[in-house]
Design a protein around this motif. Structure first.
Motif, PDB file in Angstrom:
ATOM      1  N   PHE A  74      10.197   8.371  -3.543  1.00 49.49           N
ATOM      2  CA  PHE A  74       9.317   9.321  -4.225  1.00 49.49           C
ATOM      3  C   PHE A  74      10.159  10.260  -5.082  1.00 49.49           C
ATOM      4  N   ASN A  75       9.635  10.594  -6.239  1.00 51.69           N
ATOM      5  CA  ASN A  75      10.398  11.382  -7.191  1.00 51.69           C
ATOM      6  C   ASN A  75       9.428  12.269  -7.965  1.00 51.69           C
ATOM      7  N   ALA A  76       9.754  13.571  -8.069  1.00 53.05           N
ATOM      8  CA  ALA A  76       8.882  14.500  -8.804  1.00 53.05           C
ATOM      9  C   ALA A  76       8.811  14.140 -10.284  1.00 53.05           C
ATOM     10  N   CYS A  77       9.735  13.297 -10.762  1.00 53.15           N
ATOM     11  CA  CYS A  77       9.672  12.861 -12.173  1.00 53.15           C
ATOM     12  C   CYS A  77       8.457  11.980 -12.437  1.00 53.15           C
ATOM     13  N   GLU A  78       7.733  11.602 -11.383  1.00 50.79           N
ATOM     14  CA  GLU A  78       6.509  10.809 -11.581  1.00 50.79           C
ATOM     15  C   GLU A  78       5.402  11.638 -12.218  1.00 50.79           C
ATOM     16  N   PHE A  79       5.521  12.975 -12.147  1.00 48.07           N
ATOM     17  CA  PHE A  79       4.445  13.782 -12.714  1.00 48.07           C
ATOM     18  C   PHE A  79       5.011  14.925 -13.539  1.00 48.07           C
ATOM     19  N   GLN A  80       4.141  15.568 -14.304  1.00 51.11           N
ATOM     20  CA  GLN A  80       4.561  16.677 -15.128  1.00 51.11           C
ATOM     21  C   GLN A  80       3.706  17.896 -14.824  1.00 51.11           C
ATOM     22  N   SER A  81       4.313  19.058 -15.061  1.00 54.04           N
ATOM     23  CA  SER A  81       3.596  20.316 -15.088  1.00 54.04           C
ATOM     24  C   SER A  81       4.142  20.968 -16.347  1.00 54.04           C
ATOM     25  N   ILE A 104       0.821  -1.222   0.000  1.00 51.47           N
ATOM     26  CA  ILE A 104       0.000   0.000   0.000  1.00 51.47           C
ATOM     27  C   ILE A 104       0.852   1.269   0.000  1.00 51.47           C
ATOM     28  N   ILE A 105       2.099   1.161   0.487  1.00 51.11           N
ATOM     29  CA  ILE A 105       2.978   2.337   0.560  1.00 51.11           C
ATOM     30  C   ILE A 105       3.174   2.966  -0.827  1.00 51.11           C
ATOM     31  N   SER A 106       2.941   2.186  -1.872  1.00 54.02           N
ATOM     32  CA  SER A 106       3.047   2.725  -3.234  1.00 54.02           C
ATOM     33  C   SER A 106       2.075   3.880  -3.451  1.00 54.02           C
ATOM     34  N   GLY A 163      10.302  -0.103  -3.554  1.00 53.83           N
ATOM     35  CA  GLY A 163      11.392   0.504  -2.800  1.00 53.83           C
ATOM     36  C   GLY A 163      11.973   1.764  -3.422  1.00 53.83           C
ATOM     37  N   ILE A 164      11.507   2.144  -4.616  1.00 56.71           N
ATOM     38  CA  ILE A 164      12.032   3.351  -5.273  1.00 56.71           C
ATOM     39  C   ILE A 164      11.508   4.585  -4.535  1.00 56.71           C
ATOM     40  N   GLY A 184       4.604   6.219  -4.441  1.00 56.06           N
ATOM     41  CA  GLY A 184       4.816   5.553  -5.725  1.00 56.06           C
ATOM     42  C   GLY A 184       4.426   6.401  -6.932  1.00 56.06           C
ATOM     43  N   PRO A 185       4.606   5.834  -8.137  1.00 51.38           N
ATOM     44  CA  PRO A 185       4.393   6.600  -9.377  1.00 51.38           C
ATOM     45  C   PRO A 185       2.980   7.143  -9.529  1.00 51.38           C
TER      46      PRO A 185
END
Lengths: 96, 205
Positions: free
Chosen positions: B114-121, B25-27, B111-112, B31-32
């Motif tokens: 969190f990364n802002a590359c998961e979304f776009q603006s 659930i942590i995804s 395990g990856i 997660g992405p």
């Protein structure tokens, strides 16, 4: 009068109606029926939040009341369990 | 500006420790297609939206996503707060336990971090709204997958609530997209950027 859990459940339900209506009204700002429901639930929520503060603890900073004749004067915003603690009265945090 | 409400949007009351479920659930935390990415996506995109109504919708949905992130964190917290090191080991939660004990840290199920590359603006209203529609569907699929694997009704109830919200958000973003398209030249929806090439919008009005 029901317990804290029941009172909180009522607030959750009315608040949910309001947040769902808000999103609908964001894209349909002139829908009369939705506006009517919004007014009704908004008034109900204000009333329930006030009652919750009187009986338990404030849920928003605007509900904090510093003049409770029957309570020891303190900042009541710190009262009540943390929302992520599931047991009534909250988890037994170690008092340091 | 934001104010905090000392309650969850939907109650989370989980009584059985289960680090394995937490690991999956942590995804939806880091997660992405998680709630943190969702919130940051909408709250970042709203500033340049050419339509005030859509900027308002992004604010309100972005705010609701913060409340969803709090619910997901409450689920993970309640699933792991009483775990013993032995539980973490048998559940495959031991690598997380070594780095974070039972603290909350945004990462994907694999395990990856969190990364802002998961979304776009992207600064393009049509592009961003299409991304938002896709994001809601991806989150719904993730919740579908979680519901296929997890049996505990105490976990399923809040997850079912969150899944239903993805569908409502998809509908609202769909309406916003239609409204933006209404203010553009229907022969040229995808030819220019209504956020940047503002004269193209005025030409239509």
């Amino acid at each position: 009068m029901g317990g804290r859990c029941e009172a909180l459940e009522q607030i959750n339900e009315v608040s949910f109606m309001l947040s769902d209506l808000s999103l609908y009204l964001d894209t349909h700002p002139t829908d009369k029926e939705a506006l009517g429901w919004f007014g009704k639930y908004s008034a109900e929520r204000k009333n329930l939040l006030k009652k919750f503060e009187e009986n338990y603890n404030p849920l928003t900073i605007d509900c904090v009341c510093t003049e409770h004749p029957e309570k020891e004067p303190h900042f009541t915003w710190v009262d009540g369990p943390l929302p992520w603690d599931c047991q009534e009265g909250g988890r037994a945090h170690v008092e340091l | 500006m934001w104010n905090y409400e000392k309650r969850l949007q939907f109650p989370v009351k989980i009584t059985k420790t289960c680090p394995k479920s937490a690991q999956l659930i942590i995804s939806q935390f880091g997660g992405p297609d998680g709630e943190l990415a969702a919130s940051m996506r909408y709250l970042s995109q709203r500033y340049t939206m050419p339509c005030k109504k859509t900027a308002g919708l992004l604010t309100d949905i972005g705010t609701e996503e913060l409340a969803h992130m709090e619910m997901i964190c409450a689920i993970i917290y309640q699933l792991t707060k009483d775990m013993k090191p032995e539980d973490a080991k048998t559940a495959g939660f031991d690598a997380y336990y070594i780095d974070h004990t039972s603290g909350l840290w945004p990462q994907a199920a694999g395990g990856i971090p969190f990364n802002a590359c998961e979304f776009q603006s992207k600064g393009d209203a049509i592009t961003d709204l299409f991304e938002d529609l896709a994001a809601e569907q991806k989150a719904r699929t993730t919740y579908d997958n979680i519901l296929r694997i997890i049996d505990d009704p105490e976990i399923r109830e809040p997850i079912k609530f969150l899944r239903a919200r993805e569908i409502v958000h998809f509908q609202r973003f769909g309406e916003a997209l239609e409204q933006i398209k209404d203010s553009l030249d229907s022969k040229n929806y995808y030819y220019f950027n209504p956020e940047f090439d503002k004269q193209m919008m005025q030409a239509k009005q």
